[in-house]
Design a protein around this motif. Structure first.
Motif: not given
Length: 261
Positions: A8-18, A31-37, A219-227
């Motif tokens: 499993r691959y997770v990409g998080i785009d963070y925020s320090g607001a509020a 998040s991507a599981d296995g070969d899934g998008s 966030a998508y780019v991180v999950a997809r690249t790690l995968q």
């Protein structure tokens, strides 16, 4: 075909607001599981709400409980520059740094903002101040701003100050079952989950944005690249970059950004 190290691959785009309880449009997770998008993850059954830092941390803590080998990339600093360590001499390695940071910068407390801590209204942040001219070696190499460079476009300073206490929570809950790269070593033990600091700009141009917002796309780019890296066999060289002795010594204190050589 290479044998993937993760499922499993997770990409998080963070925020320090509020505050930690506030739902934030800039806080995104894919998040991507296995070969899934990769799919966007949202709190609530209807998928219409936005993550708060607290709810995202709880989701991540619970996800890592199921022991599915997961690689998580988060786009805020995991530590401070060597110059900061020289100025403040905090003992105990990375774990000591996290504990000290949370004591002086309690940005995970209910109702607390990063700005309140910066202003000295809560905690004792000024006693652990940094300088915007201090940068980590990985930041210099990739052209990123300092973790102390607040209030400018493209800065990760506020996200870093908001996110570090939640790494402490991950550490407390999962201990040595979660590999924090590279503080626990450059090579990740097979079967373990891992979390790493990333800089989405390295890869964002590799993928069309389609209808995603900039935060969603990061966030998508991180999950997809790690995968892709894991499934196609080029992740391991990113996890074990060719660094000179000075950079490796610095990384032991100030961390590294995945994908920076």
């Amino acid at each position: 075909m290479p044998t993937p190290g993760f499922q499993r691959y997770v990409g998080i785009d963070y925020s320090g607001a509020a505050t930690p309880e506030k739902g934030l449009t800039g806080l995104r997770a894919y998040s991507a599981d296995g070969d899934g998008s990769p799919q966007e993850q949202r709190p609530g059954a209807d998928g219409r709400h936005h993550w708060s830092r607290r709810s995202l941390a709880e989701w991540l803590l619970n996800m890592l409980d199921d022991e599915v080998p997961t690689l998580v990339g988060i786009d805020h600093g995991f530590a401070f520059p060597v110059a900061w360590h020289a100025a403040h001499a905090v003992a105990g390695g990375w774990d000591g740094f996290l504990a000290d940071f949370r004591t002086h910068h309690p940005t995970d407390r209910p109702g607390v903002t990063v700005q309140q801590v910066r202003d000295g209204l809560i905690g004792s942040g000024p006693a652990r101040a940094g300088d915007a001219r201090w940068r980590r070696r990985a930041e210099i190499r990739v052209g990123a701003k300092s973790v102390f460079h607040f209030d400018v476009p493209g800065s990760v300073a506020k996200s870093t100050y908001a996110g570090l206490p939640w790494l402490w929570h991950l550490r407390q809950r999962h201990g040595d079952r979660l590999h924090v790269w590279p503080f626990d070593g450059w090579r990740i033990t097979p079967g373990h989950s891992a979390v790493a600091e990333i800089y989405p700009s390295i890869w964002s141009a590799d993928y069309p944005r389609d209808d995603r917002t900039p935060d969603q796309h990061d966030a998508y780019v991180v999950a997809r690249t790690l995968q892709r890296g894991d499934r196609e066999g080029w992740l391991q060289p990113l996890l074990e970059p060719s660094l000179d002795a000075g950079s490796r010594a610095a990384a032991a204190r100030e961390g590294w950004i995945l994908g920076v050589n």
